[in-house]
Design a protein around this motif. Sequence first.
Motif, PDB file in Angstrom:
ATOM      1  N   PRO A 120      -7.485   0.646  -0.522  1.00 21.02           N
ATOM      2  CA  PRO A 120      -7.224  -0.016   0.754  1.00 21.02           C
ATOM      3  C   PRO A 120      -8.521  -0.451   1.423  1.00 21.02           C
ATOM      4  O   PRO A 120      -9.509   0.282   1.440  1.00 21.02           O
ATOM      5  CB  PRO A 120      -6.529   1.074   1.572  1.00 21.02           C
ATOM      6  CG  PRO A 120      -7.083   2.357   1.037  1.00 21.02           C
ATOM      7  CD  PRO A 120      -7.322   2.111  -0.432  1.00 21.02           C
ATOM      8  N   LEU A 121      -8.518  -1.655   1.950  1.00 21.62           N
ATOM      9  CA  LEU A 121      -9.659  -2.185   2.691  1.00 21.62           C
ATOM     10  C   LEU A 121      -9.214  -2.437   4.122  1.00 21.62           C
ATOM     11  O   LEU A 121      -8.255  -3.170   4.364  1.00 21.62           O
ATOM     12  CB  LEU A 121     -10.161  -3.489   2.055  1.00 21.62           C
ATOM     13  CG  LEU A 121     -10.655  -3.384   0.606  1.00 21.62           C
ATOM     14  CD1 LEU A 121     -11.012  -4.763   0.070  1.00 21.62           C
ATOM     15  CD2 LEU A 121     -11.837  -2.436   0.499  1.00 21.62           C
ATOM     16  N   ARG A 122      -9.908  -1.816   5.069  1.00 18.64           N
ATOM     17  CA  ARG A 122      -9.571  -1.945   6.483  1.00 18.64           C
ATOM     18  C   ARG A 122     -10.751  -2.557   7.229  1.00 18.64           C
ATOM     19  O   ARG A 122     -11.896  -2.448   6.789  1.00 18.64           O
ATOM     20  CB  ARG A 122      -9.214  -0.574   7.071  1.00 18.64           C
ATOM     21  CG  ARG A 122      -8.064   0.112   6.330  1.00 18.64           C
ATOM     22  CD  ARG A 122      -7.716   1.459   6.936  1.00 18.64           C
ATOM     23  NE  ARG A 122      -6.678   2.126   6.177  1.00 18.64           N
ATOM     24  CZ  ARG A 122      -5.374   1.911   6.329  1.00 18.64           C
ATOM     25  NH1 ARG A 122      -4.961   1.057   7.261  1.00 18.64           N
ATOM     26  NH2 ARG A 122      -4.486   2.536   5.584  1.00 18.64           N
ATOM     27  N   LEU A 147      -5.684   6.075  -1.991  1.00 13.77           N
ATOM     28  CA  LEU A 147      -5.608   5.204  -3.153  1.00 13.77           C
ATOM     29  C   LEU A 147      -4.184   5.171  -3.674  1.00 13.77           C
ATOM     30  O   LEU A 147      -3.366   6.034  -3.367  1.00 13.77           O
ATOM     31  CB  LEU A 147      -6.564   5.696  -4.250  1.00 13.77           C
ATOM     32  CG  LEU A 147      -8.030   5.869  -3.865  1.00 13.77           C
ATOM     33  CD1 LEU A 147      -8.876   6.170  -5.095  1.00 13.77           C
ATOM     34  CD2 LEU A 147      -8.557   4.649  -3.139  1.00 13.77           C
ATOM     35  N   GLY A 148      -3.884   4.161  -4.469  1.00 13.90           N
ATOM     36  CA  GLY A 148      -2.536   4.032  -5.007  1.00 13.90           C
ATOM     37  C   GLY A 148      -2.538   3.326  -6.347  1.00 13.90           C
ATOM     38  O   GLY A 148      -3.600   2.982  -6.889  1.00 13.90           O
ATOM     39  N   ARG A 185       3.555   5.701  -5.808  1.00 14.95           N
ATOM     40  CA  ARG A 185       3.434   5.739  -7.273  1.00 14.95           C
ATOM     41  C   ARG A 185       2.387   6.759  -7.711  1.00 14.95           C
ATOM     42  O   ARG A 185       2.588   7.499  -8.674  1.00 14.95           O
ATOM     43  CB  ARG A 185       3.059   4.352  -7.807  1.00 14.95           C
ATOM     44  CG  ARG A 185       4.171   3.330  -7.750  1.00 14.95           C
ATOM     45  CD  ARG A 185       3.793   2.075  -8.536  1.00 14.95           C
ATOM     46  NE  ARG A 185       4.721   0.997  -8.241  1.00 14.95           N
ATOM     47  CZ  ARG A 185       4.513   0.067  -7.312  1.00 14.95           C
ATOM     48  NH1 ARG A 185       3.383   0.081  -6.597  1.00 14.95           N
ATOM     49  NH2 ARG A 185       5.399  -0.869  -7.102  1.00 14.95           N
ATOM     50  N   LEU A 186       1.262   6.778  -7.002  1.00 12.32           N
ATOM     51  CA  LEU A 186       0.223   7.751  -7.355  1.00 12.32           C
ATOM     52  C   LEU A 186       0.727   9.168  -7.124  1.00 12.32           C
ATOM     53  O   LEU A 186       0.503  10.060  -7.965  1.00 12.32           O
ATOM     54  CB  LEU A 186      -1.039   7.498  -6.525  1.00 12.32           C
ATOM     55  CG  LEU A 186      -2.205   8.462  -6.784  1.00 12.32           C
ATOM     56  CD1 LEU A 186      -2.705   8.342  -8.216  1.00 12.32           C
ATOM     57  CD2 LEU A 186      -3.354   8.205  -5.805  1.00 12.32           C
ATOM     58  N   ASP A 187       1.420   9.406  -6.012  1.00 10.43           N
ATOM     59  CA  ASP A 187       1.962  10.737  -5.738  1.00 10.43           C
ATOM     60  C   ASP A 187       2.930  11.163  -6.838  1.00 10.43           C
ATOM     61  O   ASP A 187       2.914  12.320  -7.288  1.00 10.43           O
ATOM     62  CB  ASP A 187       2.662  10.762  -4.382  1.00 10.43           C
ATOM     63  CG  ASP A 187       1.699  10.640  -3.211  1.00 10.43           C
ATOM     64  OD1 ASP A 187       0.495  10.863  -3.418  1.00 10.43           O
ATOM     65  OD2 ASP A 187       2.158  10.315  -2.105  1.00 10.43           O
ATOM     66  N   HIS A 211       0.824  -1.199   0.000  1.00 12.93           N
ATOM     67  CA  HIS A 211       0.000   0.000   0.000  1.00 12.93           C
ATOM     68  C   HIS A 211       0.862   1.255   0.000  1.00 12.93           C
ATOM     69  O   HIS A 211       0.583   2.217  -0.738  1.00 12.93           O
ATOM     70  CB  HIS A 211      -0.931  -0.020   1.221  1.00 12.93           C
ATOM     71  CG  HIS A 211      -1.874   1.125   1.270  1.00 12.93           C
ATOM     72  ND1 HIS A 211      -2.229   1.759   2.440  1.00 12.93           N
ATOM     73  CD2 HIS A 211      -2.556   1.787   0.289  1.00 12.93           C
ATOM     74  CE1 HIS A 211      -3.076   2.731   2.181  1.00 12.93           C
ATOM     75  NE2 HIS A 211      -3.289   2.767   0.889  1.00 12.93           N
ATOM     76  N   ALA A 212       1.902   1.278   0.806  1.00  9.11           N
ATOM     77  CA  ALA A 212       2.792   2.439   0.837  1.00  9.11           C
ATOM     78  C   ALA A 212       3.432   2.676  -0.525  1.00  9.11           C
ATOM     79  O   ALA A 212       3.508   3.817  -1.011  1.00  9.11           O
ATOM     80  CB  ALA A 212       3.860   2.243   1.908  1.00  9.11           C
TER      81      ALA A 212
END
Length: 209
Positions: A51-53, A40-41, A14-16, A8-9
Amino acid sequence: MTDLNQLHADARHRLDRQGALPGVLRERGLSFEDAQALDLGLDAQGNVLLPLRDEHGTLIGLKGRVASPAPHKYFELPAGNGNPPWYAPTLWQAPHRAVLWVEGELNAMVTHLALRAQQVAVIGLGSAFGPLDTALLRRLDRPGYLYLDDDTVGRKSARAFLRQAEADGVALQRVGPLLGAWDACTYAHTCGQDALRDRWLAFLKLPSL
């Protein structure tokens, strides 16, 4: 074993670095800044990762929205994760005036953004088949609302969820449609998030805290 937090990180970075909304999210009522705020990413193939928490905020999975046409639009990490719901981050951060289940994670995300000042806990169902956690509704002790697509599957599932809620002794009401066959993303893209907020508020009876 898959390190979900590292995946996730990396996806967020990558999105940033891309600095623009991925194509698959365009015309969905979201901005690049919204995508960042929702954590999101992107994976190495350019697929969007959601992400699912769990209800305590622990990352339990990532759901991928494929960037290019494929037999299936979505995939799960880890595979066979059971399609858990997406919980709005405010579920763990604030008191709530109501709980709203929405079919589709992206529809739930744009709904959360539209209603974030209204103290509504938004939960995204991965499909019309749920699952719907009535025990959570009982713990929060707030009015519950359900929005599913107004198609054959959605209507059948809504009847089943309403029977489940009645059997479990919690109040759940189906709401909608927003406008014809439009989902929340289409409504937000066409009319704006503020208009989507107002449309939701026409359905929801929000008690004072």
